[in-house]
Motif scaffolding. Structure first.
Motif, PDB file in Angstrom:
ATOM      1  N   PHE A 103       0.836  -1.189   0.000  1.00  0.00           N
ATOM      2  CA  PHE A 103       0.000   0.000   0.000  1.00  0.00           C
ATOM      3  C   PHE A 103       0.875   1.244   0.000  1.00  0.00           C
ATOM      4  O   PHE A 103       1.889   1.297   0.703  1.00  0.00           O
ATOM      5  N   LEU A 104       0.455   2.252  -0.764  1.00  0.00           N
ATOM      6  CA  LEU A 104       1.230   3.488  -0.861  1.00  0.00           C
ATOM      7  C   LEU A 104       1.435   4.160   0.491  1.00  0.00           C
ATOM      8  O   LEU A 104       2.504   4.701   0.763  1.00  0.00           O
ATOM      9  N   ASP A 105       0.416   4.109   1.356  1.00  0.00           N
ATOM     10  CA  ASP A 105       0.551   4.774   2.652  1.00  0.00           C
ATOM     11  C   ASP A 105       1.457   4.022   3.632  1.00  0.00           C
ATOM     12  O   ASP A 105       1.748   4.511   4.713  1.00  0.00           O
ATOM     13  N   GLU A 106       1.929   2.847   3.260  1.00  0.00           N
ATOM     14  CA  GLU A 106       2.883   2.091   4.076  1.00  0.00           C
ATOM     15  C   GLU A 106       4.303   2.188   3.515  1.00  0.00           C
ATOM     16  O   GLU A 106       5.212   1.509   3.985  1.00  0.00           O
ATOM     17  N   ALA A 107       4.513   3.036   2.497  1.00  0.00           N
ATOM     18  CA  ALA A 107       5.812   3.113   1.825  1.00  0.00           C
ATOM     19  C   ALA A 107       6.945   3.459   2.785  1.00  0.00           C
ATOM     20  O   ALA A 107       8.062   2.952   2.641  1.00  0.00           O
ATOM     21  N   GLU A 108       6.679   4.297   3.782  1.00  0.00           N
ATOM     22  CA  GLU A 108       7.728   4.627   4.752  1.00  0.00           C
ATOM     23  C   GLU A 108       8.159   3.376   5.522  1.00  0.00           C
ATOM     24  O   GLU A 108       9.344   3.164   5.782  1.00  0.00           O
ATOM     25  N   GLY A 109       7.204   2.529   5.900  1.00  0.00           N
ATOM     26  CA  GLY A 109       7.524   1.289   6.603  1.00  0.00           C
ATOM     27  C   GLY A 109       8.347   0.340   5.743  1.00  0.00           C
ATOM     28  O   GLY A 109       9.248  -0.339   6.232  1.00  0.00           O
ATOM     29  N   TYR A 110       8.057   0.290   4.443  1.00  0.00           N
ATOM     30  CA  TYR A 110       8.858  -0.532   3.523  1.00  0.00           C
ATOM     31  C   TYR A 110      10.264   0.038   3.415  1.00  0.00           C
ATOM     32  O   TYR A 110      11.246  -0.705   3.389  1.00  0.00           O
ATOM     33  N   TYR A 111      10.360   1.376   3.353  1.00  0.00           N
ATOM     34  CA  TYR A 111      11.666   2.035   3.296  1.00  0.00           C
ATOM     35  C   TYR A 111      12.497   1.695   4.543  1.00  0.00           C
ATOM     36  O   TYR A 111      13.681   1.382   4.440  1.00  0.00           O
ATOM     37  N   LEU A 112      11.880   1.777   5.703  1.00  0.00           N
ATOM     38  CA  LEU A 112      12.596   1.452   6.940  1.00  0.00           C
ATOM     39  C   LEU A 112      13.082   0.007   6.932  1.00  0.00           C
ATOM     40  O   LEU A 112      14.160  -0.294   7.444  1.00  0.00           O
ATOM     41  N   ASN A 113      12.300  -0.890   6.348  1.00  0.00           N
ATOM     42  CA  ASN A 113      12.683  -2.297   6.269  1.00  0.00           C
ATOM     43  C   ASN A 113      13.885  -2.473   5.341  1.00  0.00           C
ATOM     44  O   ASN A 113      14.891  -3.062   5.729  1.00  0.00           O
ATOM     45  N   VAL A 114      13.805  -1.967   4.109  1.00  0.00           N
ATOM     46  CA  VAL A 114      14.901  -2.195   3.153  1.00  0.00           C
ATOM     47  C   VAL A 114      16.157  -1.419   3.511  1.00  0.00           C
ATOM     48  O   VAL A 114      17.255  -1.780   3.079  1.00  0.00           O
ATOM     49  N   SER A 115      16.031  -0.352   4.323  1.00  0.00           N
ATOM     50  CA  SER A 115      17.224   0.390   4.719  1.00  0.00           C
ATOM     51  C   SER A 115      17.877  -0.191   5.974  1.00  0.00           C
ATOM     52  O   SER A 115      18.940   0.266   6.381  1.00  0.00           O
ATOM     53  N   ALA A 116      17.266  -1.185   6.574  1.00  0.00           N
ATOM     54  CA  ALA A 116      17.848  -1.854   7.748  1.00  0.00           C
ATOM     55  C   ALA A 116      19.037  -2.718   7.316  1.00  0.00           C
ATOM     56  O   ALA A 116      19.198  -3.029   6.136  1.00  0.00           O
ATOM     57  N   ALA A 117      19.865  -3.089   8.268  1.00  0.00           N
ATOM     58  CA  ALA A 117      21.034  -3.930   7.967  1.00  0.00           C
ATOM     59  C   ALA A 117      20.617  -5.248   7.318  1.00  0.00           C
ATOM     60  O   ALA A 117      21.278  -5.732   6.400  1.00  0.00           O
ATOM     61  N   ILE A 118      19.509  -5.830   7.792  1.00  0.00           N
ATOM     62  CA  ILE A 118      19.002  -7.084   7.240  1.00  0.00           C
ATOM     63  C   ILE A 118      17.513  -6.913   6.950  1.00  0.00           C
ATOM     64  O   ILE A 118      16.690  -6.996   7.870  1.00  0.00           O
ATOM     65  N   PRO A 119      17.125  -6.654   5.688  1.00  0.00           N
ATOM     66  CA  PRO A 119      15.692  -6.572   5.367  1.00  0.00           C
ATOM     67  C   PRO A 119      14.999  -7.894   5.706  1.00  0.00           C
ATOM     68  O   PRO A 119      15.581  -8.968   5.528  1.00  0.00           O
ATOM     69  N   SER A 120      13.769  -7.797   6.209  1.00  0.00           N
ATOM     70  CA  SER A 120      13.099  -8.991   6.728  1.00  0.00           C
ATOM     71  C   SER A 120      11.636  -9.064   6.344  1.00  0.00           C
ATOM     72  O   SER A 120      11.003  -8.068   6.049  1.00  0.00           O
ATOM     73  N   TRP A 121      11.134 -10.290   6.390  1.00  0.00           N
ATOM     74  CA  TRP A 121       9.698 -10.547   6.395  1.00  0.00           C
ATOM     75  C   TRP A 121       9.277 -10.471   7.852  1.00  0.00           C
ATOM     76  O   TRP A 121      10.022 -10.878   8.747  1.00  0.00           O
ATOM     77  N   PHE A 122       8.084  -9.998   8.106  1.00  0.00           N
ATOM     78  CA  PHE A 122       7.533  -9.986   9.462  1.00  0.00           C
ATOM     79  C   PHE A 122       6.375 -10.973   9.493  1.00  0.00           C
ATOM     80  O   PHE A 122       5.432 -10.854   8.714  1.00  0.00           O
ATOM     81  N   VAL A 123       6.472 -11.955  10.383  1.00  0.00           N
ATOM     82  CA  VAL A 123       5.468 -13.018  10.477  1.00  0.00           C
ATOM     83  C   VAL A 123       4.742 -12.881  11.812  1.00  0.00           C
ATOM     84  O   VAL A 123       5.351 -12.995  12.873  1.00  0.00           O
ATOM     85  N   MET A 124       3.433 -12.605  11.740  1.00  0.00           N
ATOM     86  CA  MET A 124       2.607 -12.514  12.933  1.00  0.00           C
ATOM     87  C   MET A 124       1.939 -13.873  13.141  1.00  0.00           C
ATOM     88  O   MET A 124       1.295 -14.398  12.235  1.00  0.00           O
ATOM     89  N   TRP A 125       2.151 -14.461  14.324  1.00  0.00           N
ATOM     90  CA  TRP A 125       1.594 -15.779  14.598  1.00  0.00           C
ATOM     91  C   TRP A 125       0.980 -15.800  15.996  1.00  0.00           C
ATOM     92  O   TRP A 125       1.293 -14.984  16.838  1.00  0.00           O
ATOM     93  N   ARG A 126       0.070 -16.769  16.175  1.00  0.00           N
ATOM     94  CA  ARG A 126      -0.599 -16.969  17.465  1.00  0.00           C
ATOM     95  C   ARG A 126      -0.584 -18.445  17.833  1.00  0.00           C
ATOM     96  O   ARG A 126      -0.648 -19.296  16.960  1.00  0.00           O
ATOM     97  N   LEU A 127      -0.582 -18.700  19.121  1.00  0.00           N
ATOM     98  CA  LEU A 127      -0.782 -20.066  19.598  1.00  0.00           C
ATOM     99  C   LEU A 127      -2.283 -20.320  19.619  1.00  0.00           C
ATOM    100  O   LEU A 127      -3.029 -19.613  20.294  1.00  0.00           O
ATOM    101  N   GLU A 128      -2.719 -21.301  18.851  1.00  0.00           N
ATOM    102  CA  GLU A 128      -4.147 -21.612  18.714  1.00  0.00           C
ATOM    103  C   GLU A 128      -4.444 -22.964  19.345  1.00  0.00           C
ATOM    104  O   GLU A 128      -3.624 -23.878  19.285  1.00  0.00           O
TER     105      GLU A 128
END
Length: 171
Positions: free
Chosen positions: A59-84
């Motif tokens: 989403f265009l309004d999340e572009a800053e968050g993508y920028y912060l991710n790719v400018s980090a030392a190690i770009p990452s996927w973020f996985v949200m999980w729950r114990l079900e």
């Protein structure tokens, strides 16, 4: 997801996301849009599970968050999980007996690449772990950032001492 055995007197294992792979049809997950998990295998260090059925929308309004991710030392996927506890709707028929042997089971619910979105999920009390991106995925995200992210111009704020007091007029 990886159920990783650990040497601890109180807990015998922990759940960690292991890898994020794009699905170009090789996982046969196109027939359903829901999350489906299947058992992959077990070794002396734990067991591995694969979950499919996720969509990643940028989403265009999340572009800053993508920028912060790719400018980090190690770009990452973020996985949200729950114990079900109720895992029947998430696990395939061949693996359900193995999953139900545990009182609770880790189910990844969301995958994102925005640093800001991951922070909001953490602030909301969710479990979010990172999985390092391979260079190809980081380059793809960097291309999106290059095309869509424009930093907001810096605004100079006048110090409060120069704004003056707001006093009533004397008569």
């Amino acid at each position: 997801m990886r159920k990783q055995n650990i040497d601890n007197p109180w807990v015998s294992y922990r759940w960690v996301p292991q890898e994020v792979l794009p699905d170009f049809g090789q996982f046969n997950s196109q027939q359903t849009k829901s999350i489906v998990g299947q058992f992959l295998g077990r070794d002396e260090d734990g067991e591995s599970w694969m979950f499919t059925g996720y969509e990643l929308d940028l989403f265009l309004d999340e572009a800053e968050g993508y920028y912060l991710n790719v400018s980090a030392a190690i770009p990452s996927w973020f996985v949200m999980w729950r114990l079900e506890e109720d895992v029947e709707r998430y696990i395939d028929e061949q693996s359900i007996a193995l999953a139900k042997a545990e009182p609770s089971f880790a189910i990844p619910h969301r995958i994102c690449v925005s640093y800001n979105e991951a922070a909001r999920l953490l602030d909301g009390g969710e479990s979010v772990d990172t999985v390092p991106m391979i260079d190809e995925h980081a380059a793809w995200l960097q291309e999106y950032v290059n095309d869509n992210y424009r930093p907001e111009p810096k605004k100079r704020h006048k110090p409060a001492s120069f704004k003056g007091a707001e006093r009533p007029m004397e008569e």
